[in-house]
Design an enzyme around this catalytic site. Structure first.
Site, PDB file in Angstrom:
ATOM      1  N   ASP A   1       0.909  -1.312  -0.374  1.00  0.00           N
ATOM      2  CA  ASP A   1       0.184  -0.193   0.178  1.00  0.00           C
ATOM      3  C   ASP A   1       0.920   1.133   0.110  1.00  0.00           C
ATOM      4  O   ASP A   1       2.698   0.933   0.681  1.00  0.00           O
ATOM      5  CB  ASP A   1      -0.743  -0.195   1.102  1.00  0.00           C
ATOM      6  CG  ASP A   1      -1.705  -0.949   1.173  1.00  0.00           C
ATOM      7  OD1 ASP A   1      -2.168  -1.425   0.101  1.00  0.00           O
ATOM      8  OD2 ASP A   1      -2.242  -1.160   2.414  1.00  0.00           O
TER       9      ASP A   1
ATOM     10  N   LYS B   1      -3.881   2.837  -3.103  1.00  0.00           N
ATOM     11  CA  LYS B   1      -5.129   2.934  -1.698  1.00  0.00           C
ATOM     12  C   LYS B   1      -4.255   4.296  -0.746  1.00  0.00           C
ATOM     13  O   LYS B   1      -3.862   3.903  -0.054  1.00  0.00           O
ATOM     14  CB  LYS B   1      -4.175   1.070  -0.957  1.00  0.00           C
ATOM     15  CG  LYS B   1      -5.023   0.268  -1.746  1.00  0.00           C
ATOM     16  CD  LYS B   1      -6.477   0.268  -1.397  1.00  0.00           C
ATOM     17  CE  LYS B   1      -7.081  -1.178  -2.116  1.00  0.00           C
ATOM     18  NZ  LYS B   1      -6.863  -2.252  -1.054  1.00  0.00           N
TER      19      LYS B   1
ATOM     20  N   GLY C   1      -1.595  -0.913   8.890  1.00  0.00           N
ATOM     21  CA  GLY C   1      -2.468  -1.391   9.454  1.00  0.00           C
ATOM     22  C   GLY C   1      -2.067  -3.265  10.241  1.00  0.00           C
ATOM     23  O   GLY C   1      -1.561  -3.767   9.910  1.00  0.00           O
TER      24      GLY C   1
ATOM     25  N   THR D   1      -2.998  -2.126  14.676  1.00  0.00           N
ATOM     26  CA  THR D   1      -4.161  -1.550  14.039  1.00  0.00           C
ATOM     27  C   THR D   1      -3.679   0.397  14.193  1.00  0.00           C
ATOM     28  O   THR D   1      -3.252   0.573  15.488  1.00  0.00           O
ATOM     29  CB  THR D   1      -5.434  -1.814  13.727  1.00  0.00           C
ATOM     30  OG1 THR D   1      -6.827  -1.103  13.296  1.00  0.00           O
ATOM     31  CG2 THR D   1      -6.021  -2.022  15.751  1.00  0.00           C
TER      32      THR D   1
ATOM     33  N   MET E   1     -11.247   6.449   8.755  1.00  0.00           N
ATOM     34  CA  MET E   1     -11.238   7.286   7.110  1.00  0.00           C
ATOM     35  C   MET E   1     -12.725   8.214   7.143  1.00  0.00           C
ATOM     36  O   MET E   1     -13.408   8.091   6.556  1.00  0.00           O
ATOM     37  CB  MET E   1     -11.858   5.937   6.182  1.00  0.00           C
ATOM     38  CG  MET E   1     -10.551   5.142   5.820  1.00  0.00           C
ATOM     39  SD  MET E   1     -11.250   3.729   4.483  1.00  0.00           S
ATOM     40  CE  MET E   1     -11.368   2.649   5.902  1.00  0.00           C
TER      41      MET E   1
HETATM   42  N1  SAH Z   1      -6.014  -1.737   8.333  1.00  0.00           N
HETATM   43  C1  SAH Z   1      -5.277  -0.250   8.341  1.00  0.00           C
HETATM   44  C2  SAH Z   1      -6.936   0.559   8.049  1.00  0.00           C
HETATM   45  C3  SAH Z   1      -6.891   0.725   7.029  1.00  0.00           C
HETATM   46  S1  SAH Z   1      -7.803   2.435   6.744  1.00  0.00           S
HETATM   47  C4  SAH Z   1      -5.246   0.022  10.132  1.00  0.00           C
HETATM   48  O1  SAH Z   1      -5.738  -1.565  10.096  1.00  0.00           O
HETATM   49  O2  SAH Z   1      -5.271   0.472  10.713  1.00  0.00           O
HETATM   50  C5  SAH Z   1      -7.383   4.317   6.782  1.00  0.00           C
HETATM   51  C6  SAH Z   1      -7.217   4.599   7.574  1.00  0.00           C
HETATM   52  O3  SAH Z   1      -6.079   3.850   8.963  1.00  0.00           O
HETATM   53  C7  SAH Z   1      -6.800   6.036   7.997  1.00  0.00           C
HETATM   54  O4  SAH Z   1      -8.610   6.784   6.510  1.00  0.00           O
HETATM   55  C8  SAH Z   1      -7.191   6.864   9.001  1.00  0.00           C
HETATM   56  O5  SAH Z   1      -8.099   6.311   9.590  1.00  0.00           O
HETATM   57  C9  SAH Z   1      -6.316   5.034   9.648  1.00  0.00           C
HETATM   58  N2  SAH Z   1      -4.806   5.613   9.986  1.00  0.00           N
HETATM   59  C10 SAH Z   1      -4.137   4.510   9.271  1.00  0.00           C
HETATM   60  N3  SAH Z   1      -2.420   5.394   9.947  1.00  0.00           N
HETATM   61  C11 SAH Z   1      -2.649   5.510   9.993  1.00  0.00           C
HETATM   62  C12 SAH Z   1      -2.232   6.281  11.442  1.00  0.00           C
HETATM   63  N4  SAH Z   1      -0.431   6.491  11.120  1.00  0.00           N
HETATM   64  N5  SAH Z   1      -2.546   7.299  11.620  1.00  0.00           N
HETATM   65  C13 SAH Z   1      -3.595   7.397  12.706  1.00  0.00           C
HETATM   66  N6  SAH Z   1      -4.503   6.729  11.562  1.00  0.00           N
HETATM   67  C14 SAH Z   1      -4.329   6.214  11.218  1.00  0.00           C
END
Ligand code: SAH
Length: 255
Positions: free
Chosen positions: A35, A56, A88, A117, A169
């Site tokens: 990603d 993505k 995540g 996550t 998101m």
């Molecule tokens: N699978 C990922 C989520 C993907 S969706 C997980 O488990 O974290 C993408 C969303 O994740 C973003 O819009 C935001 O809401 C969150 N996100 C991802 N990385 C982030 C970070 N470093 N800090 C804060 N929010 C984050």
């Protein structure tokens, strides 16, 4: 050849929040599909792999999901260790299911390696527990994002019914989130915490309330962010609002 596809969680951003299992797989990988949000240092752990970015990222060009799934299936015919590296945890808002279904349909072996996550990395940054004994016993992980042709999300009802909510998101929709949750019965004084770029050097924390959240919309969040609502953020949200009022008063008296 029939390779194995590993759906691997890259964690929230900081490369050292990767699991050891993920790091070892990256070292062995022949090809990595990653990603856009995955840290370059994490991707670089795949020392001898072909590295394929597959988009993505909000609002930017991204590779169509079906095409990614097809590339994973195709890669299994020519490589032994295929890593699909996702931000995540792969199983939370990561569209892992579409890829798993394509791999199963093609008879390709796969394994999932969990990652940290975003919401949990964000809580670590806040130093505030997501659940709290006696007061916060349920957490709704939701997203207001709805894909084309999908049914309407019930995220509002889920957050309204839970003690606490972690909204993924939603950074670009702070105002709509505030309006929807207040309309669903949450008090405008419900504490809010926003963590942008959790685990990275450029991380930012904002405490507020649901009623004041729309003001954040103008306070543009440029990185990925998690929006939390819940009573566990009350003390810090109150302190932030008081500091805001004081600096407003100072700005007014300086005029
Ligand atoms: N699978 C990922 C989520 C993907 S969706 C997980 O488990 O974290 C993408 C969303 O994740 C973003 O819009 C935001 O809401 C969150 N996100 C991802 N990385 C982030 C970070 N470093 N800090 C804060 N929010 C984050």
């Amino acid at each position: 050849m029939s390779g194995t596809v590993y759906l691997v969680g890259a964690g929230p951003g900081a490369p050292d929040l990767l699991t050891l299992r993920a790091a070892r797989l990256l070292e062995r990988a022949d090809i990595v599909f990653h990603d856009a949000l995955v840290h370059p240092h994490t991707v670089a752990l795949a020392v001898h792999a072909i590295k394929v970015p597959v988009g993505k990222r909000c609002g930017r060009h991204s590779t169509a999901q079906q095409f990614i799934s097809k590339r994973l299936v195709d890669a299994a015919a020519t490589h032994e260790v295929i890593v699909r590296l996702k931000g995540g945890d792969p199983m939370l808002f990561g569209r892992a299911q579409e890829e798993i279904e394509a791999l199963e349909a093609a008879g390709v072996r796969f394994e999932v390696v969990p990652g940290v996550t975003a919401a949990l990395a964000a809580c670590a940054e806040l130093g505030i527990s997501l659940t709290q004994r006696g007061s916060v016993r349920s957490v709704a992980f939701v997203t207001p994002r709805v894909g084309d042709g999908n049914t309407q999300s019930t995220w509002v009802e889920s957050v309204a019914a839970a003690d606490s909510g972690a909204i993924y998101m939603g950074a670009g929709e702070a105002e709509a989130i505030s309006v929807a949750l207040i309309a669903a019965g949450k008090s405008p004084s419900t504490p809010v915490a926003v963590v942008e770029n959790a685990s990275l050097a450029e991380s930012r924390i904002i405490f507020s309330t649901l009623g004041a959240l729309p003001r954040l919309a103008g306070n543009s969040l440029s990185g990925p962010a998690v929006i939390f609502v819940g009573p566990q953020f009350r003390a810090r949200a109150r302190a932030a609002l008081l500091a805001d009022e004081r600096s407003g008063a100072t700005a007014r008296s300086a005029r």
